[in-house]
Design an enzyme around this catalytic site. Structure first.
Site, PDB file in Angstrom:
ATOM      1  N   ASP A  33      47.831 -21.426   6.673  1.00  0.00           N
ATOM      2  CA  ASP A  33      46.810 -22.207   6.196  1.00  0.00           C
ATOM      3  C   ASP A  33      45.480 -21.593   6.554  1.00  0.00           C
ATOM      4  OD1 ASP A  33      48.780 -24.184   5.273  1.00  0.00           O
ATOM      5  OD2 ASP A  33      48.869 -25.269   7.017  1.00  0.00           O
ATOM      6  N   TYR A  61      54.698 -20.324  16.942  1.00  0.00           N
ATOM      7  CA  TYR A  61      53.453 -20.846  16.664  1.00  0.00           C
ATOM      8  C   TYR A  61      52.946 -21.624  18.196  1.00  0.00           C
ATOM      9  CZ  TYR A  61      54.453 -20.735  11.845  1.00  0.00           C
ATOM     10  OH  TYR A  61      54.847 -20.369  10.586  1.00  0.00           O
ATOM     11  N   ASP A  75      45.893 -32.135   9.148  1.00  0.00           N
ATOM     12  CA  ASP A  75      45.354 -31.061   9.986  1.00  0.00           C
ATOM     13  C   ASP A  75      43.840 -31.332   9.958  1.00  0.00           C
ATOM     14  OD1 ASP A  75      44.206 -29.989   7.737  1.00  0.00           O
ATOM     15  OD2 ASP A  75      45.534 -28.161   7.693  1.00  0.00           O
ATOM     16  N   ARG A 167      52.445 -28.796  10.880  1.00  0.00           N
ATOM     17  CA  ARG A 167      51.847 -29.977  10.621  1.00  0.00           C
ATOM     18  C   ARG A 167      52.654 -31.246  10.566  1.00  0.00           C
ATOM     19  NH1 ARG A 167      48.519 -28.965   5.525  1.00  0.00           N
ATOM     20  NH2 ARG A 167      50.219 -27.388   4.979  1.00  0.00           N
TER      21      ARG A 167
END
Length: 228
Positions: A33, A61, A75, A167
């Site tokens: 993203d 991550y 987000d 997310r």
């Protein structure tokens, strides 16, 4: 192995690198993203033939979960939908909330995702205002480690299989805690088989192009077999 900056789409970052390397053919191996930074493996020339193999690789991550507010994109780039009080947090209660999110789980994707319905990305439909039923699918979450508990925020490290949306994990964790949550920051650390990646920023590539030219840029490229 590009260190994608915050603020650029993966395709925009790819096009910048493609321009610097004077490549005729290029592809990336799984979108990050615009909000996210970190490892984005790029394939040029003949290496684009192995890009599809890397799409299914495991990934890791670091993320910051902002508690108390849900957004329409799950987000920080999205519009706030609901605010709730954040309960007292401790490691035991967090581990209990995280437990159902580990292993082989059924995950509902965010409506602002690159998944396609009818040949069109969901984010395109969402931005147009279409009513969307986000799909569910099986994903693998190998581990979620609590790095830090701060005021209204959690720092987490996630190791997961292909197709997992961090997310969505953060959103579902927020619901399990009863206060809601969204991703405030996201950085991809590695993508198999690149567990300890030597990454290059676009600024570093630009500097190499100016100082060392084509030979200096070529030295940044890994052989095709490194992706196998």
């Amino acid at each position: 192995l590009l260190d994608k900056p915050v603020g650029l789409t993966s395709n925009r970052a790819l096009q910048e690198a493609k321009r610097l390397l004077l490549a005729r053919k290029a592809g990336h191996t799984g979108s990050l993203d615009p909000l996210a930074s970190g490892l984005l493996p790029l394939c040029f020339g003949e290496a684009t033939k192995v890009a599809g193999l890397l799409l299914g690789s495991g990934k890791a991550y670091d993320t910051v979960a902002v508690l108390g507010t849900t957004t329409d994109t799950d987000d920080a780039e999205g519009a706030p939908l609901r605010e709730r009080a954040v309960p007292p947090l401790d490691v035991a209660s967090l581990e209990a909330a995280l437990a159902p999110l580990k292993g082989r789980i059924r995950q509902r994707a965010t409506i602002y995702s690159a998944l396609k319905q009818g040949g069109e990305p969901l984010y395109t439909k969402a931005r147009r205002g279409d009513v969307i039923e986000a799909p569910e699918r099986d994903v693998e979450v190998h581990g979620i480690e609590i790095l830090d508990i701060a005021s209204g925020q959690l720092s987490l490290r996630v190791q997961c299989g292909s197709g997992t949306y961090v997310r969505s994990l953060v959103r579902d964790l927020g619901e399990a805690l009863g206060c809601g949550a969204h991703v405030g920051a996201l950085r991809r650390l590695w993508v198999d088989p690149f567990r300890q990646p030597r990454m290059y920023t676009l600024e570093a590539l630009q500097a190499l192009a100016e100082q060392g030219g084509e030979a200096a840029l070529d030295a940044c490229l890994l052989p095709i077999e490194a992706g196998l």
